[in-house]
Motif scaffolding. Structure first.
Motif, short mmCIF file in Angstrom:
data_model
loop_
_atom_site.label_atom_id
_atom_site.label_comp_id
_atom_site.label_asym_id
_atom_site.label_seq_id
_atom_site.Cartn_x
_atom_site.Cartn_y
_atom_site.Cartn_z
N CYS A 72 40.89 10.60 1.88
CA CYS A 72 39.68 11.25 2.07
C CYS A 72 39.34 11.75 3.50
O CYS A 72 38.74 12.91 3.97
N ASN A 73 39.63 10.78 4.41
CA ASN A 73 39.38 10.81 5.62
C ASN A 73 40.51 12.01 6.44
O ASN A 73 40.18 12.53 7.27
N LYS A 74 41.43 12.16 5.64
CA LYS A 74 42.43 13.27 5.91
C LYS A 74 41.81 14.69 5.53
O LYS A 74 42.15 15.58 6.34
N ILE A 75 41.38 14.51 4.55
CA ILE A 75 40.88 15.93 4.06
C ILE A 75 39.45 16.26 4.94
O ILE A 75 39.29 17.48 5.22
N VAL A 76 38.71 15.33 5.40
CA VAL A 76 37.61 15.48 6.36
C VAL A 76 38.23 16.13 7.51
O VAL A 76 37.50 17.22 8.15
N ASP A 77 39.20 15.76 7.98
CA ASP A 77 39.86 16.37 9.31
C ASP A 77 40.29 17.78 8.90
O ASP A 77 40.14 18.54 9.94
N ALA A 78 40.93 18.07 8.03
CA ALA A 78 41.32 19.21 7.28
C ALA A 78 39.96 20.48 7.25
O ALA A 78 40.20 21.55 7.85
N VAL A 79 38.74 19.84 6.83
CA VAL A 79 37.87 20.59 6.60
C VAL A 79 37.19 21.00 7.99
O VAL A 79 36.80 22.18 8.47
N LYS A 80 37.32 20.06 9.05
CA LYS A 80 36.87 20.12 10.30
C LYS A 80 37.58 21.37 10.85
O LYS A 80 37.05 22.14 11.63
N THR A 255 45.86 20.96 1.19
CA THR A 255 45.65 19.75 2.18
C THR A 255 46.49 18.64 1.91
O THR A 255 46.94 18.02 2.37
N MET A 256 46.34 18.26 0.49
CA MET A 256 47.11 17.16 0.07
C MET A 256 48.48 17.14 0.07
O MET A 256 49.23 16.39 0.34
N PHE A 260 51.13 15.08 1.55
CA PHE A 260 52.38 14.39 0.98
C PHE A 260 53.59 14.72 1.82
O PHE A 260 54.67 13.76 1.62
N SER A 261 53.88 15.88 2.35
CA SER A 261 55.15 16.11 3.13
C SER A 261 55.30 15.61 4.37
O SER A 261 56.27 15.87 4.99
N SER A 262 54.25 14.90 4.87
CA SER A 262 54.23 14.34 6.17
C SER A 262 54.44 12.69 6.18
O SER A 262 54.45 12.16 5.31
N LYS A 263 54.83 12.40 7.55
CA LYS A 263 55.14 10.94 7.51
C LYS A 263 53.58 10.09 7.28
O LYS A 263 53.81 9.00 7.22
N ASP A 264 52.57 10.77 7.61
CA ASP A 264 51.12 10.28 7.45
C ASP A 264 51.00 9.51 6.16
O ASP A 264 50.43 8.61 5.84
N PHE A 265 51.47 10.24 5.04
CA PHE A 265 51.30 9.82 3.76
C PHE A 265 52.12 8.41 3.45
O PHE A 265 51.56 7.66 2.91
N LEU A 292 55.56 9.36 -8.72
CA LEU A 292 54.59 9.89 -7.40
C LEU A 292 55.88 10.20 -6.30
O LEU A 292 55.50 11.33 -5.89
N LYS A 293 56.92 9.70 -6.43
CA LYS A 293 58.13 10.23 -5.28
C LYS A 293 58.43 11.50 -5.90
O LYS A 293 58.62 12.44 -5.02
N ALA A 294 58.21 11.96 -7.17
CA ALA A 294 58.89 13.15 -7.60
C ALA A 294 57.74 14.15 -7.38
O ALA A 294 58.11 15.38 -7.08
N LEU A 295 56.37 13.73 -7.45
CA LEU A 295 55.51 14.61 -7.26
C LEU A 295 55.44 15.12 -5.76
O LEU A 295 55.57 16.46 -5.52
N ILE A 296 55.80 14.18 -4.88
CA ILE A 296 55.47 14.63 -3.33
C ILE A 296 56.90 15.35 -2.90
O ILE A 296 56.66 15.94 -1.45
N THR A 297 57.81 15.16 -3.63
CA THR A 297 59.03 16.04 -3.17
C THR A 297 59.32 17.16 -4.10
O THR A 297 60.14 18.03 -3.55
#
Length: 304
Positions: A72-80, A255-256, A260-265, A292-297
């Protein structure tokens, strides 16, 4: 079947939710369906959290913390960034599994930063983001109960948290298998788990990941075990969003997907499931699931 205690608890929970809904409707006027427009106008975002959903959403040093909270904090950054609001105010609103749908429906919260495990019935009440975890339903019991399967609990009491998908699941299992289970409800994971630790009740049904978290925090961890038997296939968990707001849903999913495709996740996942975490520096050692691995790729849209 329910005993008098179960009926009393269920009635109390239902009455509390009706009162909460009434108070919310009086205190908060009807908002438009455009969540981003509301956030831009108020320069604030309201996020729901729980204090009993370790390691997804709980309190650490009196602040919301956990896997869902970090997302959610990552989502807040994207909203900003999207709305160009550098000083976006974040309001954290305490919720429960049972009240989260009331809060999101009445626009008291914009996003519920709680793992909402999916069901079609739940999807009629709120929108779901892309899932960010998958978990099967199981039960926890004391080792000295020698309980291997749900059939071993036939004729006994079993505890389930109110407002969860596990209530419907265990009722269906009870009916189909004619187990004569006495299904008792509680509205807090920690309180419910205490009843299992003390031996007051023989089993608690919940998501495998929640059960692992509760056992890890327990002083009696060596006396407890999670069933090998799964009561469901892997169930996806997403964040709850307001219904009928496709712009916000698309923005949040995009945003998610970027996350998912970043190192942050990967770092967020490893922080909460493969590293020591507060308050007791516990490492849950839960590898990322195949789902989850299948979803993010995947490059295909996810459909619940």
């Amino acid at each position: 079947m329910f005993n008098k205690s179960s009926l009393s608890k269920a009635s109390t929970i239902a009455a509390s939710l009706l009162l909460l809904a009434s108070q919310i409707c009086q205190a908060h006027p009807i908002h438009s369906n455009n969540t981003l427009e509301k956030i831009a106008k108020t320069k604030s975002i309201s996020l729901g959290y729980q204090d009993d959903a370790f390691p997804f959403s709980y309190l650490d040093a009196q602040r919301p913390a956990g896997y869902s909270i970090d997302i959610c904090n990552k989502i807040v950054d994207a909203v900003k960034t999207k709305l160009k609001i550098k000083d976006l105010k974040v309001h954290w609103i305490k919720s429960s599994t049972a009240s989260q749908f009331v809060l999101i429906k009445n626009h008291v919260t914009d996003v519920m930063c709680i793992p909402a495990f999916y069901s079609e019935l739940r999807h009629q009440q709120a929108e779901f983001s892309l899932p960010y975890f998958f978990s099967r339903t199981r039960f926890v019991t004391r080792k000295n109960n020698h309980t291997d399967t749900i059939e071993d609990l036939a004729g006994h009491s079993i505890l389930v948290k109110s407002g969860t998908i596990y209530v419907e699941q265990i009722h269906n299992i009870n009916r189909v298998n004619d187990l004569n289970l006495n299904i008792e409800l509680d509205n807090n994971n920690n309180v419910a788990f205490n009843d299992i630790e003390s031996g007051e009740l023989p089993a608690l049904v919940s998501s495998t990941v929640f059960l692992k978290g509760m056992i890890a925090l327990s002083a009696k961890a060596e006396e407890l075990e999670i069933s090998d038997e799964a009561l469901s296939p892997p169930i996806p968990a997403g964040l709850l969003l307001p219904l009928n707001d496709s712009e916000f849903k698309n923005f949040l999913d995009s945003t998610m997907q970027s996350l998912f495709s970043s190192k942050d996740f990967t770092a967020i996942y490893q922080r909460w499931f493969q590293s020591p975490i507060p308050p007791k520096a516990i490492n849950l050692n839960i590898p990322m699931s195949t789902d989850l691995k299948a979803l993010i790729t995947s490059t295909s849209p996810y459909v619940y």
